[in-house]
Design a protein around this motif. Structure first.
Motif, PDB file in Angstrom:
ATOM      1  N   LYS A  48      27.681  74.181  44.733  1.00 39.73           N
ATOM      2  CA  LYS A  48      28.678  73.564  43.867  1.00 39.73           C
ATOM      3  C   LYS A  48      27.906  72.774  42.788  1.00 39.73           C
ATOM      4  CE  LYS A  48      33.021  71.252  44.763  1.00 39.73           C
ATOM      5  NZ  LYS A  48      34.087  70.654  45.744  1.00 39.73           N
ATOM      6  N   PHE A  49      27.153  71.832  43.088  1.00 40.73           N
ATOM      7  CA  PHE A  49      26.448  71.312  42.004  1.00 40.73           C
ATOM      8  C   PHE A  49      25.818  72.141  40.956  1.00 40.73           C
ATOM      9  CE2 PHE A  49      25.868  67.650  44.952  1.00 40.73           C
ATOM     10  CZ  PHE A  49      26.557  66.804  44.405  1.00 40.73           C
ATOM     11  N   ARG A  50      25.259  73.071  41.437  1.00 43.82           N
ATOM     12  CA  ARG A  50      24.483  74.229  40.534  1.00 43.82           C
ATOM     13  C   ARG A  50      25.531  74.927  39.589  1.00 43.82           C
ATOM     14  NH1 ARG A  50      19.860  76.886  44.396  1.00 43.82           N
ATOM     15  NH2 ARG A  50      18.242  75.042  44.159  1.00 43.82           N
ATOM     16  N   ARG A  51      26.717  75.189  40.214  1.00 43.97           N
ATOM     17  CA  ARG A  51      27.828  75.893  39.444  1.00 43.97           C
ATOM     18  C   ARG A  51      28.374  74.933  38.204  1.00 43.97           C
ATOM     19  NH1 ARG A  51      33.704  76.959  42.240  1.00 43.97           N
ATOM     20  NH2 ARG A  51      33.455  74.798  42.271  1.00 43.97           N
ATOM     21  N   GLN A 212      17.452  67.787  47.695  1.00 43.83           N
ATOM     22  CA  GLN A 212      18.012  68.747  46.723  1.00 43.83           C
ATOM     23  C   GLN A 212      19.368  68.200  46.478  1.00 43.83           C
ATOM     24  OE1 GLN A 212      17.563  72.920  46.813  1.00 43.83           O
ATOM     25  NE2 GLN A 212      15.828  73.118  48.152  1.00 43.83           N
ATOM     26  N   ALA A 213      20.120  68.069  47.281  1.00 43.31           N
ATOM     27  CA  ALA A 213      21.431  67.557  46.984  1.00 43.31           C
ATOM     28  C   ALA A 213      21.736  66.097  46.182  1.00 43.31           C
ATOM     29  CB  ALA A 213      22.203  67.505  48.167  1.00 43.31           C
ATOM     30  N   ILE A 214      20.834  65.212  46.808  1.00 43.86           N
ATOM     31  CA  ILE A 214      20.699  64.078  46.262  1.00 43.86           C
ATOM     32  C   ILE A 214      20.081  63.982  44.633  1.00 43.86           C
ATOM     33  CG2 ILE A 214      19.441  61.925  46.248  1.00 43.86           C
ATOM     34  CD1 ILE A 214      19.560  61.878  49.559  1.00 43.86           C
ATOM     35  N   ALA A 215      19.109  65.099  44.789  1.00 42.66           N
ATOM     36  CA  ALA A 215      18.671  64.980  43.232  1.00 42.66           C
ATOM     37  C   ALA A 215      19.736  65.529  42.299  1.00 42.66           C
ATOM     38  CB  ALA A 215      17.524  65.790  43.430  1.00 42.66           C
ATOM     39  N   LEU A 216      20.294  66.625  42.710  1.00 41.30           N
ATOM     40  CA  LEU A 216      21.399  67.127  42.049  1.00 41.30           C
ATOM     41  C   LEU A 216      22.537  66.292  41.644  1.00 41.30           C
ATOM     42  CD1 LEU A 216      21.339  70.687  43.430  1.00 41.30           C
ATOM     43  CD2 LEU A 216      20.880  70.387  41.237  1.00 41.30           C
ATOM     44  N   SER A 217      22.934  65.471  42.771  1.00 40.35           N
ATOM     45  CA  SER A 217      23.915  64.269  42.570  1.00 40.35           C
ATOM     46  C   SER A 217      23.391  63.294  41.713  1.00 40.35           C
ATOM     47  CB  SER A 217      24.477  63.805  43.966  1.00 40.35           C
ATOM     48  OG  SER A 217      25.300  62.683  43.841  1.00 40.35           O
ATOM     49  N   ASN A 218      22.200  62.880  41.731  1.00 37.87           N
ATOM     50  CA  ASN A 218      21.875  61.860  40.702  1.00 37.87           C
ATOM     51  C   ASN A 218      21.720  62.338  39.151  1.00 37.87           C
ATOM     52  OD1 ASN A 218      21.628  59.925  42.842  1.00 37.87           O
ATOM     53  ND2 ASN A 218      19.347  60.362  43.167  1.00 37.87           N
ATOM     54  N   GLY A 219      21.622  63.536  39.415  1.00 42.32           N
ATOM     55  CA  GLY A 219      21.428  64.293  37.972  1.00 42.32           C
ATOM     56  C   GLY A 219      22.695  64.346  37.146  1.00 42.32           C
ATOM     57  N   GLU A 220      23.722  64.229  38.062  1.00 46.37           N
ATOM     58  CA  GLU A 220      25.153  64.063  37.440  1.00 46.37           C
ATOM     59  C   GLU A 220      25.865  62.769  36.793  1.00 46.37           C
ATOM     60  OE1 GLU A 220      27.976  65.713  39.983  1.00 46.37           O
ATOM     61  OE2 GLU A 220      27.505  67.848  39.332  1.00 46.37           O
ATOM     62  N   LYS A 221      24.785  61.978  37.218  1.00 49.59           N
ATOM     63  CA  LYS A 221      25.572  60.285  37.049  1.00 49.59           C
ATOM     64  C   LYS A 221      24.818  59.898  35.748  1.00 49.59           C
ATOM     65  CE  LYS A 221      25.630  59.313  42.000  1.00 49.59           C
ATOM     66  NZ  LYS A 221      25.275  58.512  43.149  1.00 49.59           N
TER      67      LYS A 221
END
Length: 221
Positions: A48-51, A212-221
């Motif tokens: 979902k993050f990647r999408r 990975q999920a944390i890294a992607l989440s942080n990348g959105e902030k």
């Protein structure tokens, strides 16, 4: 009589190959269910993050497809459960399954009983994959009590028909051998048999996916 003995030998070979194929498919199915139950939500979260990240880029369509495909697969199987059996129960399940499959295998029963055998065999395989020892035992008990399936080799009395049936059995054996070879050469099977300890594998994989999920989440902030 010689043809009948040959047919019986081929029927035995079919049962043996079918059991081998069932064992391989059961292993892959068990791994898939556990993978989905323990890692599915995390994988879906990452996709979902990647999408979201891929929107407006050349990778948007691919990311959307990956998310939709996995989401559908996850929804279909997320509630599936496999019973946790002791080693003794696993041995009992295997023994009862093999006895039952020999009695109702659709490839070896007489032609007029094939439709019923197909349904019963599918029910037996589904119970086997779920580790449903009680259901497998129930099917076996009913088969042994009923004794209503007749092998093709016992039902055919004409020489030419027996020769035709023997050729069909040989073709089915070749198909099963190819099926088994294909499963053993598949990436899924090779991956599964390379894992020494499933508990360790799922624990470590979950930790990596969480990172990975944390890294992607942080990348959105």
């Amino acid at each position: 009589e010689g043809l009948r003995l040959e047919a019986k030998s081929l029927e035995t070979r079919i049962n043996k190959l079918s059991n081998e194929k069932a064992d391989l498919e059961k292993l892959i199915h068990e791994f898939g269910v556990r993978h989905n139950n323990e890692l599915g939500e995390l994988i879906l979260k990452i996709l979902k993050f990647r999408r979201k990240k891929a929107k407006g880029t050349p990778k948007e369509a691919e990311a959307e497809k990956d998310y939709k495909d996995y989401s559908q697969e996850y929804e279909l199987s997320k509630n599936e459960k496999i019973a946790d059996l002791t080693e003794k129960e696993k041995i009992e399940l295997k023994k009862k399954y093999r006895k039952a499959s020999k009695l109702c295998h659709p490839d070896v029963v007489s032609e007029d009983q094939k439709e019923l055998a197909d349904k019963l065999f599918a029910e037996l395989n589904a119970a086997h994959e779920r580790n449903d020892l009680e259901k497998v035992g129930e099917i076996l008990e009913n088969l042994e009590k009923g004794n209503f399936f007749i092998n093709k080799s016992d039902a055919i009395n004409e020489k030419q028909l027996m020769k035709t049936e023997i050729e069909k059995l040989r073709i089915r054996i070749r198909e099963l051998e190819l099926n088994i070879k294909s499963i053993r050469e598949s990436d899924a099977y090779k991956t599964i048999i390379s894992i020494e300890d499933w508990d360790t594998y799922f624990k470590e994989t979950k930790e990596k996916l969480e990172e990975q999920a944390i890294a992607l989440s942080n990348g959105e902030k």
